[in-house]
Scaffold this active site. Structure first.
Site, short mmCIF file in Angstrom:
data_model
loop_
_atom_site.label_atom_id
_atom_site.label_comp_id
_atom_site.label_asym_id
_atom_site.label_seq_id
_atom_site.Cartn_x
_atom_site.Cartn_y
_atom_site.Cartn_z
CG ASP A 105 -1.87 -1.17 1.19
OD1 ASP A 105 -2.48 -1.74 0.04
OD2 ASP A 105 -2.46 -1.28 2.37
CE LYS A 106 0.60 8.20 -2.41
NZ LYS A 106 -0.56 9.34 -3.30
#
Length: 237
Positions: A105-106
């Site tokens: 995930d970012k």
């Protein structure tokens, strides 16, 4: 050979990405639009966006492909799309064309593997391989033994119950979790099931590959031993 495999063998992208390019009409074979599932033979000319594919070769004793371990910082997006600001390919800026194996995930940081070998991505990500992924997680409320036991047994995520996993305490507000699944935002959703909000999430291991002393933004080449452990059936790298 299938067209998507031919493309991935050159290191241009993974088979899945190749199928997307083919479906979008960006691939031609001998001047004709390529089709998903079509075959190519020796001497055929394959082009993507009007540019011919370059076959990847290696000098004797050298690897044919690139395999790296990156400590992805928070804010970097695991995509090959150049239009996405902060995409992982531009961030690494490797001299070879590489892409991530799986994603992180970012808002998360830690270990992610990248390669120029599109043929191995599915082999590594297949669920039946049960490749362990280990995370260190910090949350906003104390983590109790009951919460850890509940996570380990499995909780509902995306309409299914997560597979059993290993958990352990990491101070008052943290825990260690080892998964063999890769559901989208799985750790965050598992924590949310117990009303916990993740403040920091770091992936520290993928199978035999450890993050170790890599700092955010740093990367290294995988060792021969790591590659053999990741891909025991692979004849050459």
């Amino acid at each position: 050979m299938r067209l998507n495999k031919h493309i991935s063998d050159t290191g241009y992208c993974s088979r899945r990405e190749a199928d997307r390019l083919i479906a979008e009409g960006r691939v031609t074979v001998n001047g004709q639009r390529g089709r998903v599932g079509s075959e190519v033979g020796e001497g055929d000319t394959v082009m993507i966006d009007g540019q011919p594919l370059q076959q990847r070769t290696a000098a004797p004793g050298k690897r044919r492909h690139v395999y790296i371990a990156l400590h992805k910082p928070v804010g970097i997006t695991c995509t090959t799309e150049s239009s996405v600001k902060g995409n992982i390919v531009d961030f690494v800026d490797h001299r070879e064309r590489i892409f991530p194996i799986g994603r992180l995930d970012k808002d998360s940081e830690g270990l992610i593997l990248m390669t120029s070998n599109g043929d191995i991505v599915n082999a590594i990500l297949r669920a039946e391989n049960k490749l362990e992924k280990e995370y260190l997680v910090t949350v906003n409320h104390p983590v109790t033994p009951d919460i850890l036991r509940g996570m380990a047994r499995g909780v509902p995520v995306h309409g299914q119950t997560t597979l059993p996993c290993r958990t352990g305490p990491l101070g008052k507000f943290g825990f260690r979790i080892t998964l063999v699944q890769g559901l989208n935002r799985q750790v965050r959703l598992m924590a949310a099931h117990f009303n916990l909000r993740v403040k920091q999430l770091i992936r520290v291991r993928i199978g035999p590959v450890k993050l170790a002393h890599l700092k955010p933004g740093q990367w290294r080449n995988l060792t021969d031993a790591e590659l053999r452990a990741l891909l025991p059936s692979q004849a050459e790298f």
